[in-house]
Scaffold this active site. Structure first.
Site, PDB file in Angstrom:
ATOM      1  CB  SER A  19      -1.262   0.048   0.777  1.00 34.11           C
ATOM      2  OG  SER A  19      -0.465   0.153   2.745  1.00 34.11           O
ATOM      3  CE  LYS A  38      -3.147   2.237   4.756  1.00 32.37           C
ATOM      4  NZ  LYS A  38      -2.978   1.143   3.790  1.00 32.37           N
TER       5      LYS A  38
END
Length: 186
Positions: free
Chosen positions: A38, A97
């Site tokens: 990700s 993230k």
């Protein structure tokens, strides 16, 4: 007899110093490993990262946080021996993230663009087109909007909502493995 006392005192001092260093490290610092794609291309699977725990977060920082997702038996099977000792099935998963918006910001994700406080972000670090949508008129105090750099596969604030500062583990500052890529993470 004095020799034994002296040796016991030295051992006690060594244990105390080790304990103090361990406590300071665990209070201010942490490490994590990247387990998915990700954050590609910024971070790749098996990258090992060093984080600062108590740090003010700003847009652009890469962070690790506790999600509401839980570790499955399959997740545990993919871990190395030491990691298997430290984690268990059902434990909350840590995600990595990038902070996109901070408390007080407005954010809108639509039509492949990320707009923070009315300005379209220039995001040279992303790997894929930004899909999905999200809108927050004002990010509340103590909350953050975070997304992965590999937007097409990232499970982030677009689905799970805002991330609480209480769930933040730390801000990524340094990659220490693999040795070929050791250095500061931007």
């Amino acid at each position: 007899m004095d020799k034994i006392k002296k040796e016991l005192l030295e051992w006690g001092q060594a244990i105390l110093v080790t304990l103090v260093i361990f406590l300071i490290y665990n209070f201010f610092f942490a490490t994590t490993t990247v387990y998915n794609t990700s954050m590609f291309p910024t971070l790749v699977e098996k990258d090992m990262l060093f984080m600062v725990k108590r740090s003010e977060l700003k847009a652009g920082d890469i962070v690790s946080f506790k999600s509401d997702l839980t570790l499955s038996a399959r997740d545990i099977d993919s871990l190395n021996f030491i990691q298997k000792l430290l984690h268990h099935e059902g434990e909350r998963k840590n995600l990595i993230k990038r902070v996109i918006a901070v408390p007080g910001d407005s954010i809108e994700v639509k039509d492949g663009e990320v707009i923070v406080n009315g300005i379209i972000l220039d995001e040279p670090y992303i790997n894929t087109v930004t899909n999905k949508s999200a809108y927050y008129e004002k990010i509340p105090e103590g909350m953050y909007f975070c997304m992965g750099d590999n937007r097409f596969v990232s499970y982030d604030s677009r689905e799970i909502g805002l991330i609480s500062g209480d769930d933040m583990i730390g801000k990524v500052v340094f990659r220490f493995m693999p040795l070929s890529k050791i250095g500061k993470v931007n």
